[in-house]
Design an enzyme around this catalytic site. Structure first.
Site, mmCIF file in Angstrom:
data_model
loop_
_atom_site.group_PDB
_atom_site.id
_atom_site.type_symbol
_atom_site.label_atom_id
_atom_site.label_comp_id
_atom_site.label_asym_id
_atom_site.label_seq_id
_atom_site.Cartn_x
_atom_site.Cartn_y
_atom_site.Cartn_z
ATOM 1 N N LYS A 13 87.340 49.473 53.245
ATOM 2 C CA LYS A 13 88.227 49.826 54.361
ATOM 3 C C LYS A 13 89.163 48.661 54.700
ATOM 4 C CE LYS A 13 84.820 50.433 57.330
ATOM 5 N NZ LYS A 13 83.659 50.028 56.528
ATOM 6 N N ARG A 88 82.110 53.434 65.437
ATOM 7 C CA ARG A 88 80.927 53.390 64.577
ATOM 8 C C ARG A 88 79.769 54.180 65.175
ATOM 9 N NH1 ARG A 88 82.144 48.174 61.769
ATOM 10 N NH2 ARG A 88 80.505 47.668 60.284
ATOM 11 N N ARG A 127 80.385 39.644 47.534
ATOM 12 C CA ARG A 127 81.665 39.469 48.235
ATOM 13 C C ARG A 127 81.876 38.029 48.702
ATOM 14 N NH1 ARG A 127 83.197 43.473 53.080
ATOM 15 N NH2 ARG A 127 81.376 42.591 54.124
ATOM 16 N N ARG A 160 79.883 35.809 53.858
ATOM 17 C CA ARG A 160 79.522 36.155 55.239
ATOM 18 C C ARG A 160 78.009 36.079 55.410
ATOM 19 N NH1 ARG A 160 82.708 41.643 56.701
ATOM 20 N NH2 ARG A 160 80.688 41.982 57.705
ATOM 21 N N ARG A 171 72.214 46.880 57.246
ATOM 22 C CA ARG A 171 73.508 47.429 57.676
ATOM 23 C C ARG A 171 73.729 48.834 57.114
ATOM 24 N NH1 ARG A 171 77.319 43.065 55.516
ATOM 25 N NH2 ARG A 171 79.000 44.275 56.431
HETATM 26 P P1 AMP Z 1 82.280 44.709 59.643
HETATM 27 O O1 AMP Z 1 83.103 43.526 59.324
HETATM 28 O O2 AMP Z 1 83.099 45.901 60.052
HETATM 29 O O3 AMP Z 1 81.285 45.045 58.551
HETATM 30 O O4 AMP Z 1 81.403 44.349 60.943
HETATM 31 C C1 AMP Z 1 80.484 43.283 60.916
HETATM 32 C C2 AMP Z 1 79.498 43.428 62.050
HETATM 33 O O5 AMP Z 1 80.184 43.407 63.293
HETATM 34 C C3 AMP Z 1 78.697 44.724 62.063
HETATM 35 O O6 AMP Z 1 77.558 44.683 61.228
HETATM 36 C C4 AMP Z 1 78.329 44.828 63.538
HETATM 37 O O7 AMP Z 1 77.279 43.930 63.873
HETATM 38 C C5 AMP Z 1 79.593 44.321 64.225
HETATM 39 N N1 AMP Z 1 80.559 45.412 64.473
HETATM 40 C C6 AMP Z 1 81.788 45.581 63.921
HETATM 41 N N2 AMP Z 1 82.389 46.671 64.387
HETATM 42 C C7 AMP Z 1 81.513 47.245 65.254
HETATM 43 C C8 AMP Z 1 81.541 48.420 66.053
HETATM 44 N N3 AMP Z 1 82.593 49.269 66.054
HETATM 45 N N4 AMP Z 1 80.448 48.683 66.813
HETATM 46 C C9 AMP Z 1 79.393 47.867 66.843
HETATM 47 N N5 AMP Z 1 79.289 46.747 66.119
HETATM 48 C C10 AMP Z 1 80.352 46.431 65.309
#
Ligand code: AMP
Length: 216
Positions: A13, A88, A127, A160, A171
């Protein structure tokens, strides 16, 4: 174009959103990037969010909704955006609908990136991300020219904290339980468009463009 990119972690994404936001001239609002910036800056929000992020859990809905409301309210209402990694949960999706409706807006489409679990695991654990420009690489399938250095901006690449195998599995579980129900939610609103998120990056990008064109 007001569009949300939906899909499991590692579905691509962010990679597609960064390019297409540039192409479409709209802001790319990625909650994950915003949270990581807050963690790096050690703001109260960042410190609170880090506990959840390190465990592969979701940050509480009220925190995320507050953050996104602020960003979305600050945008010119006539302009589009790409939201990536948000919503989410069903509660976040309902809140997003309300935030947009308050200013006479609505989503045009929700684009779902469909990728197999085996491929997600492979992508996430290999990654590497640029600290400076957030460009992403993969140690074996998309390595940078020089190890751990970003081809685009020369920034340092890092893994990360939440891309370790144990956290990635968590996750993916969280995704299946809390985020996957959004597929039916948006299908019910006739907003969902599915795109196969495997294969060459350019091919996926064209499929996303087509999905967006169909929604306009
Ligand atoms: P991402 O980079 O989108 O994979 O997000 C990394 C982490 O940030 C996730 O595993 C969550 O802990 C937190 N996070 C990101 N977006 C959200 C969201 N919309 N709602 C809740 N937690 C989020």
């Amino acid at each position: 174009m007001r569009v949300a990119f939906l899909g499991p972690p590692g579905a691509g994404k962010g990679t597609q959103a960064r390019e297409l936001a540039r192409e479409w001239g709209v802001p790319h609002l990625a909650t994950g990037d915003m949270l990581r910036e807050a963690v790096t800056a050690m703001t109260p929000l960042g410190l609170a969010a880090k506990v959840y992020m390190d465990q592969g859990a979701l940050v509480p809905d009220d925190v995320i909704v507050g953050l996104m409301r602020e960003r979305l309210d600050a945008l010119d209402a006539s302009k589009g955006f790409i939201v990536d990694g948000f919503p989410r949960t069903i509660a976040q999706a309902e809140a997003l609908g309300r935030v947009l409706a308050d200013s006479g807006r609505a989503l045009d489409a929700v684009i779902f990136f469909d990728v197999s679990e085996a491929e997600l695991l492979r992508r996430l654990t290999g990654r590497r991300v640029c600290r400076q420009c957030q460009a992403t690489y993969h140690v074996s399938s998309a390595p940078p020219a020089k190890t751990d250095v970003c081809d685009r901006c020369g920034g340092a690449l890092y893994q990360r904290d939440d891309d370790s195998e144990a956290t990635v599995r968590k996750r993916l579980e969280v995704y299946a339980r809390q985020t996957a129900p959004l597929l039916d939610y948006y299908r019910g609103q006739r907003l969902l468009v599915s795109v196969r998120g495997e294969g060459p990056i350019d091919g996926i990008r064209e499929a996303v463009r087509e999905a967006a064109r169909g929604a306009w």
